[in-house]
Every structure is written in C-alpha cells, then in structure tokens.
Design an enzyme around this catalytic site. Structure first.
Site, PDB file in Angstrom:
ATOM      1  N   ARG A   1      75.892  32.468  41.695  1.00  0.00           N
ATOM      2  CA  ARG A   1      74.529  32.577  42.180  1.00  0.00           C
ATOM      3  C   ARG A   1      74.525  32.670  43.704  1.00  0.00           C
ATOM      4  NH1 ARG A   1      73.087  34.581  38.401  1.00  0.00           N
ATOM      5  NH2 ARG A   1      71.370  34.087  36.999  1.00  0.00           N
ATOM      6  N   CYS A  60      52.963  29.059  21.300  1.00  0.00           N
ATOM      7  CA  CYS A  60      52.801  27.909  22.204  1.00  0.00           C
ATOM      8  C   CYS A  60      52.405  26.668  21.401  1.00  0.00           C
ATOM      9  CB  CYS A  60      51.787  28.223  23.299  1.00  0.00           C
ATOM     10  SG  CYS A  60      52.442  29.406  24.501  1.00  0.00           S
ATOM     11  N   ARG A 116      55.065  36.573  26.989  1.00  0.00           N
ATOM     12  CA  ARG A 116      56.490  36.806  26.734  1.00  0.00           C
ATOM     13  C   ARG A 116      56.998  37.896  27.685  1.00  0.00           C
ATOM     14  NH1 ARG A 116      58.064  38.421  20.716  1.00  0.00           N
ATOM     15  NH2 ARG A 116      56.630  36.691  20.405  1.00  0.00           N
ATOM     16  N   CYS A 119      51.290  30.424  27.525  1.00  0.00           N
ATOM     17  CA  CYS A 119      49.830  30.467  27.714  1.00  0.00           C
ATOM     18  C   CYS A 119      49.184  29.180  27.226  1.00  0.00           C
ATOM     19  CB  CYS A 119      49.239  31.680  26.998  1.00  0.00           C
ATOM     20  SG  CYS A 119      49.103  31.499  25.203  1.00  0.00           S
ATOM     21  N   CYS A 135      48.542  30.262  22.063  1.00  0.00           N
ATOM     22  CA  CYS A 135      48.901  31.152  20.953  1.00  0.00           C
ATOM     23  C   CYS A 135      49.697  30.398  19.885  1.00  0.00           C
ATOM     24  CB  CYS A 135      49.704  32.333  21.486  1.00  0.00           C
ATOM     25  SG  CYS A 135      51.348  31.893  22.054  1.00  0.00           S
ATOM     26  N   HIS A 149      63.042  37.188  40.317  1.00  0.00           N
ATOM     27  CA  HIS A 149      62.322  36.329  39.360  1.00  0.00           C
ATOM     28  C   HIS A 149      62.749  34.867  39.417  1.00  0.00           C
ATOM     29  CE1 HIS A 149      65.839  37.880  37.303  1.00  0.00           C
ATOM     30  NE2 HIS A 149      65.778  36.881  36.455  1.00  0.00           N
ATOM     31  N   GLU A 150      63.934  34.573  39.967  1.00  0.00           N
ATOM     32  CA  GLU A 150      64.333  33.157  40.053  1.00  0.00           C
ATOM     33  C   GLU A 150      63.861  32.645  41.411  1.00  0.00           C
ATOM     34  OE1 GLU A 150      68.571  32.710  39.533  1.00  0.00           O
ATOM     35  OE2 GLU A 150      68.432  33.145  37.393  1.00  0.00           O
ATOM     36  N   CYS A 203      65.926  30.963  35.447  1.00  0.00           N
ATOM     37  CA  CYS A 203      66.302  31.939  34.412  1.00  0.00           C
ATOM     38  C   CYS A 203      67.670  31.655  33.813  1.00  0.00           C
ATOM     39  CB  CYS A 203      66.217  33.362  34.962  1.00  0.00           C
ATOM     40  SG  CYS A 203      66.962  34.615  33.917  1.00  0.00           S
ATOM     41  N   CYS A 207      69.743  37.542  40.109  1.00  0.00           N
ATOM     42  CA  CYS A 207      70.257  37.479  38.740  1.00  0.00           C
ATOM     43  C   CYS A 207      70.602  38.912  38.308  1.00  0.00           C
ATOM     44  CB  CYS A 207      69.152  36.881  37.862  1.00  0.00           C
ATOM     45  SG  CYS A 207      69.363  37.035  36.094  1.00  0.00           S
ATOM     46  N   HIS A 208      71.474  39.059  37.315  1.00  0.00           N
ATOM     47  CA  HIS A 208      71.860  40.396  36.841  1.00  0.00           C
ATOM     48  C   HIS A 208      70.669  41.246  36.428  1.00  0.00           C
ATOM     49  CE1 HIS A 208      76.140  40.571  36.993  1.00  0.00           C
ATOM     50  NE2 HIS A 208      76.241  39.343  36.515  1.00  0.00           N
ATOM     51  N   THR A 209      69.626  40.595  35.917  1.00  0.00           N
ATOM     52  CA  THR A 209      68.451  41.350  35.452  1.00  0.00           C
ATOM     53  C   THR A 209      67.801  42.108  36.621  1.00  0.00           C
ATOM     54  OG1 THR A 209      68.182  39.594  33.868  1.00  0.00           O
ATOM     55  CG2 THR A 209      66.374  41.137  34.033  1.00  0.00           C
ATOM     56  N   CYS A 245      55.948  32.988  23.624  1.00  0.00           N
ATOM     57  CA  CYS A 245      54.496  33.143  23.829  1.00  0.00           C
ATOM     58  C   CYS A 245      54.022  34.579  23.571  1.00  0.00           C
ATOM     59  CB  CYS A 245      54.159  32.717  25.261  1.00  0.00           C
ATOM     60  SG  CYS A 245      52.449  32.971  25.724  1.00  0.00           S
TER      61      CYS A 245
HETATM   62  P1  NAD Z   1      77.817  38.281  33.393  1.00  0.00           P
HETATM   63  O1  NAD Z   1      78.005  39.754  33.362  1.00  0.00           O
HETATM   64  O2  NAD Z   1      77.888  37.571  34.690  1.00  0.00           O
HETATM   65  O3  NAD Z   1      78.865  37.587  32.440  1.00  0.00           O
HETATM   66  C1  NAD Z   1      79.283  38.140  31.234  1.00  0.00           C
HETATM   67  C2  NAD Z   1      80.766  37.819  31.067  1.00  0.00           C
HETATM   68  O4  NAD Z   1      81.127  38.228  29.737  1.00  0.00           O
HETATM   69  C3  NAD Z   1      81.686  38.547  32.032  1.00  0.00           C
HETATM   70  O5  NAD Z   1      82.511  37.611  32.710  1.00  0.00           O
HETATM   71  C4  NAD Z   1      82.477  39.503  31.129  1.00  0.00           C
HETATM   72  O6  NAD Z   1      83.813  39.678  31.580  1.00  0.00           O
HETATM   73  C5  NAD Z   1      82.421  38.781  29.795  1.00  0.00           C
HETATM   74  N1  NAD Z   1      82.592  39.653  28.618  1.00  0.00           N
HETATM   75  C6  NAD Z   1      82.059  40.869  28.387  1.00  0.00           C
HETATM   76  N2  NAD Z   1      82.425  41.322  27.181  1.00  0.00           N
HETATM   77  C7  NAD Z   1      83.194  40.380  26.631  1.00  0.00           C
HETATM   78  C8  NAD Z   1      83.874  40.263  25.392  1.00  0.00           C
HETATM   79  N3  NAD Z   1      83.821  41.235  24.474  1.00  0.00           N
HETATM   80  N4  NAD Z   1      84.588  39.145  25.160  1.00  0.00           N
HETATM   81  C9  NAD Z   1      84.657  38.151  26.069  1.00  0.00           C
HETATM   82  N5  NAD Z   1      84.031  38.210  27.265  1.00  0.00           N
HETATM   83  C10 NAD Z   1      83.323  39.305  27.542  1.00  0.00           C
HETATM   84  O7  NAD Z   1      76.389  38.033  32.666  1.00  0.00           O
HETATM   85  P2  NAD Z   1      75.426  36.763  32.698  1.00  0.00           P
HETATM   86  O8  NAD Z   1      74.437  36.900  33.809  1.00  0.00           O
HETATM   87  O9  NAD Z   1      76.209  35.516  32.590  1.00  0.00           O
HETATM   88  O10 NAD Z   1      74.599  37.018  31.339  1.00  0.00           O
HETATM   89  C11 NAD Z   1      75.265  36.973  30.078  1.00  0.00           C
HETATM   90  C12 NAD Z   1      74.391  37.574  28.987  1.00  0.00           C
HETATM   91  O11 NAD Z   1      73.213  36.790  28.799  1.00  0.00           O
HETATM   92  C13 NAD Z   1      73.871  38.988  29.304  1.00  0.00           C
HETATM   93  O12 NAD Z   1      73.932  39.776  28.120  1.00  0.00           O
HETATM   94  C14 NAD Z   1      72.434  38.748  29.694  1.00  0.00           C
HETATM   95  O13 NAD Z   1      71.639  39.897  29.481  1.00  0.00           O
HETATM   96  C15 NAD Z   1      72.092  37.631  28.745  1.00  0.00           C
HETATM   97  N6  NAD Z   1      70.872  36.859  29.061  1.00  0.00           N
HETATM   98  C16 NAD Z   1      70.153  36.428  27.977  1.00  0.00           C
HETATM   99  C17 NAD Z   1      69.016  35.666  28.142  1.00  0.00           C
HETATM  100  C18 NAD Z   1      68.272  35.138  26.930  1.00  0.00           C
HETATM  101  O14 NAD Z   1      67.218  34.537  27.096  1.00  0.00           O
HETATM  102  N7  NAD Z   1      68.771  35.318  25.706  1.00  0.00           N
HETATM  103  C19 NAD Z   1      68.573  35.361  29.452  1.00  0.00           C
HETATM  104  C20 NAD Z   1      69.358  35.781  30.559  1.00  0.00           C
HETATM  105  C21 NAD Z   1      70.499  36.550  30.334  1.00  0.00           C
HETATM  106 ZN    ZN Z   2      51.348  31.489  24.335  1.00  0.00          ZN
END
Ligand code: NAD
Ligand code: ZN
Length: 413
Positions: free
Chosen positions: A406, A139, A151, A133, A136, A103-104, A211, A81-83, A147
C-alpha cells in the site's frame, strides 16, 4: 455563487490559526473555518485522469455542495488500490474520462446535505466503495452486505441523487469513480458510503481499511472462520491475500501456507505470519495435491485472493474432507467457469464466496478500526510507501512495478 479557494485560503487559515492559538486548538479553529464553507462551492486541487493510462493531471476543480443524502469530505489521506489502476488503464472496462479516481480514504466531514442525520461536520470518516443504505432487504439481513441501492457500481460517473457530477473544471463536469473519488482535496460521497470512525484513529493508517485490507481480513475472520490451531492456505500474496493471512494470524491459526506464482512475494509474507510457501511453478504435481500431502489430508481453511480460476479450483480442492472450508475473494474473468467434481462437495467440503469481507460498511468498519486501536490488528506492515499528493503518479509506478503493498498519498504534504 460564493467560491472558497482552498489553496489560497489555506495560508490565510494558517495565520488565523496562529492568531487563535492562545485559546483554541488548531483543530477547533480549522473546523470553525471549514464550517463556514458549507453550502458553497469549494475550489481545490484534484488529480484528474483525462485519458486511459496517461499520468493524472493536478488541477483546480470546483466541488459543489453536497445534495440530498450526501456529505462533502476533506480528504486527509488516500491510498492506491489495484482497482484504481484497472480503471485508469481502462482495459476491459467501460472507459469513462475525465474522471477522479480513488476510493480508499480517511478524512473529515466538511458539511452534510439534506436528510443526513448520522453524520456531521467534523466527524472522522472512511469512504467505502460499496454502501449500506440501511433500508433494503440486504441491509436488513444480518448475513448480507450487498446493499441494493449502493452496491459497487463501476460504470456510474455521477451521484445517485440526480445522476450529475459534483466536480467540474472550467465548467466541464468530471466523472466520479465508485461514488468516492478520493484523489481530490474535497469530495462528495453518498452518506451510505461513509463510515464514521473513532476520531483518535490515525487516518494515515486506517485509510487502508476502506477496501483491500478489510476484504482479505473479513474473508478469513467472517467467512472462513478458522479455529485456533487450524491450518489456513492463502492463494495470492498481494494486499488482499496478506490481509487474509493477517486474519489467520489473529485467529491463532497454527500454520499459514502462502501460495503464489511470484517467489518475490514470499520474503514479504513472512512478516505476515506466513509459515510455509508453495510456488505452483516449482512442482510437477497439481498444487492441491502438494498441499494435501503437506497437511496430512488437506488444510482446514483456504482463502483465494488471486482472481485466477485455476487458483480458485485449487483452493477448493485442497481443503480437508469432512470440515474444510474454501472462500473465494478474487474477481474472475468474464468467461471463466469453475469446474470441479461434485464428489468434492459430497465429501463435506464447503465452498463460499465473499464480497468486501462480508463487512457492512457503516455498521462494521468502525469496529475494524477499533481492532487496530487496541493493537489486535497490525496495519503498519501493509504500508510500504508514502508520497505527497503532488507526486500521486509515483504511487501508480510503485503499484505497476509490483513494488508496494500500500502507498499512502498524503493530501496535506
Ligand atoms: P495482487 O495482484 O496484488 O495479488 C494477487 C497475487 O496473486 C499476486 O501476487 C500474483 O502473483 C498471485 N497469483 C496470480 N495467479 C495466481 C495463481 N494461479 N496461483 C497463485 N498465485 C497467483 O491483487 P490484490 O490487490 O491482492 O487483489 C487480489 C484479488 O482480490 C483480485 O482478484 C481483486 O480483484 C480481488 N478483490 C476482491 C474484492 C472482493 O470484495 N471480493 C475486493 C478487492 C479486491
Ligand atoms: Zn441497502
């Protein structure tokens, strides 16, 4: 201490398995053998990140037995994943090396530590980067999955119980990542970060629900909640955005408008039921204006999955007055500020945010796996690549080049 050497013992295990084939299934024999490792250190292969941005190094590590409220898991499949890439590059993050990322993942519980009552050896599980957990305020709340105890914590390199690492290489501790560290044949995870799933579910597919996929899917299904026939705009067509689009498809959305700056994303997105595309770069007008004109007043729902604060503002301002709901999912930069005219709220638009699709990891994720099992949810189209564990660095290349949604890493191959 007694040490089980997984790589060496694997062959020995295999001959025992064929010997036993007459009256026991392979799984039964394997689970008997795995149980015998309980309480002991296991030596196995892990992909260790020693330095920011440098290829992971495959090496033997020792994995300690699980302590209080922990489980040790045999990882079968993990995905990138990107993270993981962000913390491997460590740009803008606290660098913490050596570290085992990942993590996945989907795997099988090898043994459990003291006080673990809801999981046992042989259970099929997914590891989750944020926990539940069960005790809390969050939860106990029906509405929250944030959590207090478990978290997401990106800076923690040890286990909550004693702050220590369960991994070592030649006696030197190796840091954990997100409490999951799945780029290892065995890992130790807090039981609150382990979702027990249907043992029939193919781990090479459902591991991606750990994730990103659940995040996008849940943002639509649990938070935006489009009604049948409604229009949904999805900003950002990466893995998370495509999962949000899959949620819109499952909800029976009439029109799914994908917004992305990268035109290459559009071809892929068609497979996910995206009906219309908007590339902000191809328009002179603000994107929200383009979408309002396309939809006679605005979309019914929008889900932002980019991390760009401009896209967040556009996602909010493009929903229809009176009933429109926008959901923010992307992680913004530290100094970002969201600016919009308060009139946009008075005109009855709603802005919400979502963390991990509002799913409670242990309570809700097994149900998402069931959605896949009963064919309501399609996961296969998200899996664009598979590599054996020994070639894990190739997965990083695919991800960096933007070539994959993926990539599955097969720990057994
Ligand atoms: P990714 O980089 O694969 O996809 C993001 C897409 O957004 C890209 O295709 C990019 O071209 C496009 N983009 C960027 N700026 C843009 C704009 N201004 N307008 C239109 N499109 C635009 O990322 P991903 O893995 O799909 O994750 C997306 C987001 O979700 C990230 O910010 C990530 O950190 C977040 N995320 C949040 C959670 C959560 O729980 N809230 C969990 C996982 C990931
Ligand atoms: Zn909890």
């Amino acid at each position: 201490h007694i040490l089980f050497h997984y790589q060496l013992d694997k062959n020995h295990f295999s001959s025992l398995i064929s010997h036993h084939q007459a009256n026991k299934t392979k799984d039964q024999v394997l689970s008997l053998l795995i149980m015998s490792t309980a309480g002991h250190f296991i030596r196995c292969l892990a992909a260790v990140a020693w330095e920011a941005g440098k290829p992971l190094v495959m090496e033997e590590v020792e994995v300690a037995p699980p302590q209080k409220h922990e489980v040790r898991i045999k990882v079968h499949f993990t995905s990138l994943c990107h993270t993981d890439v962000c913390f491997w590059e460590a740009k803008g993050q606290t660098p913490l090396f050596p570290r085992i990322l990942g993590h996945e993942a989907g795997g099988v519980v090898e043994s459990v530590g003291e006080g673990v009552t809801d999981l046992q050896s042989g259970d099929h599980v997914l590891t989750i980067f944020t926990g539940e957990c069960g005790n809390c305020r969050h939860c106990h709340s029906e509405e929250s999955n944030m959590c207090d105890l478990l978290r997401i914590n990106t800076d923690r390199g040890g286990m909550i119980h004693d702050g220590e690492s369960r991994f070592s290489s030649n006696g030197k501790p190796i840091h954990h990542f997100l409490g999951t560290s799945t780029f290892s044949e065995f890992t130790v995870v807090h039981s609150g970060q382990v979702a027990k799933i249907n043992p029939e579910a193919p781990l090479d597919k459902v591991c991606i629900l750990s994730c990103g996929l659940s995040t996008g899917l849940g943002a639509t299904l649990n938070v935006a909640k489009p009604k049948r026939g409604q229009s949904v705009a999805v900003y950002g067509l990466g893995a998370v955005g495509l999962a949000a689009a899959e949620g819109a498809r499952i909800s029976g959305a009439g029109r799914i408008i994908g917004v992305d700056l990268n035109p290459n994303r559009f071809e892929e997105a068609k497979k996910f039921g995206v009906t219309d595309f908007v590339n902000p770069r191809e328009h002179d007008k603000p994107v929200q204006q383009v979408i309002i004109e396309m939809t006679d007043g605005g979309v019914d729902r929008s889900v932002e999955c980019t991390g760009s604060v401009q896209a967040m503002i556009q996602a909010f301002e493009c929903v229809h007055e009176g009933w429109g709901v926008a959901v923010l999912v992307g992680v913004p930069r530290q100094d970002d500020a969201f600016r919009t005219h308060p009139m946009n709220f008075l005109n009855e638009r709603t802005l919400k945010g979502s963390f991990f699709g509002n799913y409670k990891p242990k309570t809700d994720i097994p149900g998402v796996v069931e959605k896949y099992m009963n064919k309501e949810l399609d996961l296969d189209k998200f899996i664009t690549h598979t590599v054996p564990f020994s070639k894990i660095n190739e997965a990083f290349d695919y991800m960096s080049k933007g070539e994959c949604i993926r990539c599955i890493i097969d720990m057994g191959a």
